[in-house]
Design a protein around this motif. Sequence first.
Motif, PDB file in Angstrom:
ATOM      1  N   PRO A 136     -22.514  -0.712 -16.562  1.00 17.31           N
ATOM      2  CA  PRO A 136     -21.917  -0.677 -17.902  1.00 17.31           C
ATOM      3  C   PRO A 136     -21.340  -2.028 -18.311  1.00 17.31           C
ATOM      4  O   PRO A 136     -20.526  -2.603 -17.601  1.00 17.31           O
ATOM      5  CB  PRO A 136     -20.826   0.377 -17.785  1.00 17.31           C
ATOM      6  N   ARG A 137     -21.784  -2.528 -19.467  1.00 21.89           N
ATOM      7  CA  ARG A 137     -21.301  -3.807 -20.000  1.00 21.89           C
ATOM      8  C   ARG A 137     -20.535  -3.545 -21.281  1.00 21.89           C
ATOM      9  O   ARG A 137     -20.932  -2.730 -22.099  1.00 21.89           O
ATOM     10  CB  ARG A 137     -22.473  -4.747 -20.285  1.00 21.89           C
ATOM     11  N   TRP A 138     -19.437  -4.262 -21.447  1.00 26.95           N
ATOM     12  CA  TRP A 138     -18.554  -4.075 -22.594  1.00 26.95           C
ATOM     13  C   TRP A 138     -18.241  -5.404 -23.253  1.00 26.95           C
ATOM     14  O   TRP A 138     -18.299  -6.453 -22.618  1.00 26.95           O
ATOM     15  CB  TRP A 138     -17.235  -3.436 -22.141  1.00 26.95           C
ATOM     16  N   CYS A 139     -17.865  -5.341 -24.531  1.00 24.88           N
ATOM     17  CA  CYS A 139     -17.444  -6.524 -25.276  1.00 24.88           C
ATOM     18  C   CYS A 139     -16.197  -6.158 -26.071  1.00 24.88           C
ATOM     19  O   CYS A 139     -16.168  -5.144 -26.762  1.00 24.88           O
ATOM     20  CB  CYS A 139     -18.545  -6.981 -26.217  1.00 24.88           C
ATOM     21  N   ASN A 175     -17.839  -3.172 -15.987  1.00 27.35           N
ATOM     22  CA  ASN A 175     -16.899  -2.310 -15.281  1.00 27.35           C
ATOM     23  C   ASN A 175     -17.057  -0.896 -15.800  1.00 27.35           C
ATOM     24  O   ASN A 175     -17.590  -0.676 -16.876  1.00 27.35           O
ATOM     25  CB  ASN A 175     -15.467  -2.802 -15.528  1.00 27.35           C
ATOM     26  N   CYS A 176     -16.562   0.071 -15.056  1.00 27.14           N
ATOM     27  CA  CYS A 176     -16.590   1.467 -15.499  1.00 27.14           C
ATOM     28  C   CYS A 176     -15.434   1.769 -16.441  1.00 27.14           C
ATOM     29  O   CYS A 176     -15.405   2.827 -17.052  1.00 27.14           O
ATOM     30  CB  CYS A 176     -16.550   2.406 -14.300  1.00 27.14           C
ATOM     31  N   GLU A 177     -14.487   0.874 -16.558  1.00 28.55           N
ATOM     32  CA  GLU A 177     -13.336   1.072 -17.436  1.00 28.55           C
ATOM     33  C   GLU A 177     -13.570   0.344 -18.764  1.00 28.55           C
ATOM     34  O   GLU A 177     -13.783  -0.864 -18.776  1.00 28.55           O
ATOM     35  CB  GLU A 177     -12.081   0.523 -16.757  1.00 28.55           C
ATOM     36  N   PRO A 178     -13.538   1.073 -19.892  1.00 28.16           N
ATOM     37  CA  PRO A 178     -13.861   0.450 -21.181  1.00 28.16           C
ATOM     38  C   PRO A 178     -12.712  -0.291 -21.851  1.00 28.16           C
ATOM     39  O   PRO A 178     -12.834  -0.700 -22.991  1.00 28.16           O
ATOM     40  CB  PRO A 178     -14.286   1.648 -22.028  1.00 28.16           C
ATOM     41  N   VAL A 179     -11.592  -0.501 -21.162  1.00 26.88           N
ATOM     42  CA  VAL A 179     -10.431  -1.151 -21.772  1.00 26.88           C
ATOM     43  C   VAL A 179     -10.382  -2.622 -21.358  1.00 26.88           C
ATOM     44  O   VAL A 179     -10.484  -2.952 -20.182  1.00 26.88           O
ATOM     45  CB  VAL A 179      -9.122  -0.434 -21.356  1.00 26.88           C
ATOM     46  N   CYS A 180     -10.199  -3.492 -22.344  1.00 26.01           N
ATOM     47  CA  CYS A 180     -10.112  -4.939 -22.091  1.00 26.01           C
ATOM     48  C   CYS A 180      -8.848  -5.251 -21.300  1.00 26.01           C
ATOM     49  O   CYS A 180      -7.757  -4.777 -21.642  1.00 26.01           O
ATOM     50  CB  CYS A 180     -10.102  -5.683 -23.426  1.00 26.01           C
ATOM     51  N   GLY A 224     -13.254  -1.468 -25.558  1.00 26.88           N
ATOM     52  CA  GLY A 224     -14.372  -2.352 -25.812  1.00 26.88           C
ATOM     53  C   GLY A 224     -15.550  -1.637 -26.441  1.00 26.88           C
ATOM     54  O   GLY A 224     -15.644  -0.412 -26.460  1.00 26.88           O
ATOM     55  N   LYS A 225     -16.465  -2.429 -26.984  1.00 22.59           N
ATOM     56  CA  LYS A 225     -17.677  -1.909 -27.592  1.00 22.59           C
ATOM     57  C   LYS A 225     -18.766  -1.873 -26.522  1.00 22.59           C
ATOM     58  O   LYS A 225     -18.969  -2.865 -25.813  1.00 22.59           O
ATOM     59  CB  LYS A 225     -18.094  -2.836 -28.739  1.00 22.59           C
ATOM     60  N   PRO A 226     -19.475  -0.731 -26.349  1.00 25.83           N
ATOM     61  CA  PRO A 226     -20.525  -0.661 -25.325  1.00 25.83           C
ATOM     62  C   PRO A 226     -21.717  -1.547 -25.694  1.00 25.83           C
ATOM     63  O   PRO A 226     -22.119  -1.604 -26.848  1.00 25.83           O
ATOM     64  CB  PRO A 226     -20.909   0.812 -25.308  1.00 25.83           C
ATOM     65  N   LEU A 227     -22.256  -2.240 -24.686  1.00 23.81           N
ATOM     66  CA  LEU A 227     -23.385  -3.131 -24.922  1.00 23.81           C
ATOM     67  C   LEU A 227     -24.694  -2.616 -24.341  1.00 23.81           C
ATOM     68  O   LEU A 227     -25.746  -3.175 -24.630  1.00 23.81           O
ATOM     69  CB  LEU A 227     -23.098  -4.518 -24.329  1.00 23.81           C
ATOM     70  N   LYS A 260     -23.121   5.965 -21.786  1.00 19.90           N
ATOM     71  CA  LYS A 260     -23.010   7.191 -20.997  1.00 19.90           C
ATOM     72  C   LYS A 260     -21.559   7.443 -20.595  1.00 19.90           C
ATOM     73  O   LYS A 260     -21.092   8.577 -20.606  1.00 19.90           O
ATOM     74  CB  LYS A 260     -23.889   7.117 -19.753  1.00 19.90           C
ATOM     75  N   ILE A 261     -20.832   6.398 -20.239  1.00 25.28           N
ATOM     76  CA  ILE A 261     -19.427   6.539 -19.858  1.00 25.28           C
ATOM     77  C   ILE A 261     -18.614   7.035 -21.044  1.00 25.28           C
ATOM     78  O   ILE A 261     -17.770   7.919 -20.906  1.00 25.28           O
ATOM     79  CB  ILE A 261     -18.869   5.219 -19.308  1.00 25.28           C
ATOM     80  N   LEU A 262     -18.870   6.495 -22.241  1.00 24.80           N
ATOM     81  CA  LEU A 262     -18.142   6.946 -23.424  1.00 24.80           C
ATOM     82  C   LEU A 262     -18.422   8.414 -23.724  1.00 24.80           C
ATOM     83  O   LEU A 262     -17.513   9.170 -24.063  1.00 24.80           O
ATOM     84  CB  LEU A 262     -18.520   6.094 -24.641  1.00 24.80           C
ATOM     85  N   CYS A 263     -19.665   8.826 -23.582  1.00 21.56           N
ATOM     86  CA  CYS A 263     -20.021  10.224 -23.827  1.00 21.56           C
ATOM     87  C   CYS A 263     -19.306  11.151 -22.844  1.00 21.56           C
ATOM     88  O   CYS A 263     -18.796  12.206 -23.234  1.00 21.56           O
ATOM     89  CB  CYS A 263     -21.530  10.421 -23.725  1.00 21.56           C
ATOM     90  N   LYS A 264     -19.248  10.764 -21.582  1.00 19.76           N
ATOM     91  CA  LYS A 264     -18.581  11.582 -20.569  1.00 19.76           C
ATOM     92  C   LYS A 264     -17.082  11.691 -20.859  1.00 19.76           C
ATOM     93  O   LYS A 264     -16.491  12.746 -20.690  1.00 19.76           O
ATOM     94  CB  LYS A 264     -18.790  10.995 -19.173  1.00 19.76           C
ATOM     95  N   ARG A 265     -16.461  10.599 -21.305  1.00 20.79           N
ATOM     96  CA  ARG A 265     -15.034  10.621 -21.603  1.00 20.79           C
ATOM     97  C   ARG A 265     -14.731  11.484 -22.827  1.00 20.79           C
ATOM     98  O   ARG A 265     -13.722  12.169 -22.864  1.00 20.79           O
ATOM     99  CB  ARG A 265     -14.508   9.199 -21.851  1.00 20.79           C
ATOM    100  N   GLN A 266     -15.603  11.474 -23.825  1.00 21.14           N
ATOM    101  CA  GLN A 266     -15.389  12.285 -25.013  1.00 21.14           C
ATOM    102  C   GLN A 266     -15.582  13.762 -24.705  1.00 21.14           C
ATOM    103  O   GLN A 266     -14.894  14.604 -25.279  1.00 21.14           O
ATOM    104  CB  GLN A 266     -16.325  11.847 -26.131  1.00 21.14           C
ATOM    105  N   GLU A 267     -16.505  14.098 -23.818  1.00 21.08           N
ATOM    106  CA  GLU A 267     -16.731  15.482 -23.442  1.00 21.08           C
ATOM    107  C   GLU A 267     -15.546  16.055 -22.665  1.00 21.08           C
ATOM    108  O   GLU A 267     -15.212  17.211 -22.805  1.00 21.08           O
ATOM    109  CB  GLU A 267     -17.996  15.607 -22.601  1.00 21.08           C
TER     110      GLU A 267
END
Length: 54
Positions: A11-14, A24-29, A36-39, A45-52
């Motif tokens: 997982p890559r984030w910006c 990283n698996c953590e989406p927080v800067c 962060g915005k998924p790249l 996939k990580i964002l979808c799992k967290r929202q579910e």
Amino acid sequence: MKKSKKNKPRPRWCCERCGMLWVNCEPVCILCGVAGKPLNEGAEKILCKRQESK
């Protein structure tokens, strides 16, 4: 035959605030603390799992 972990995209984030890129698996800067915005597909996939789970 067993699949290798390296075939899965990491997982890559910006961060839109400071422009930092991270893998990283953590989406927080870590610099400014905003989400962060998924790249790539792995990050989405990580964002979808967290929202579910919420």
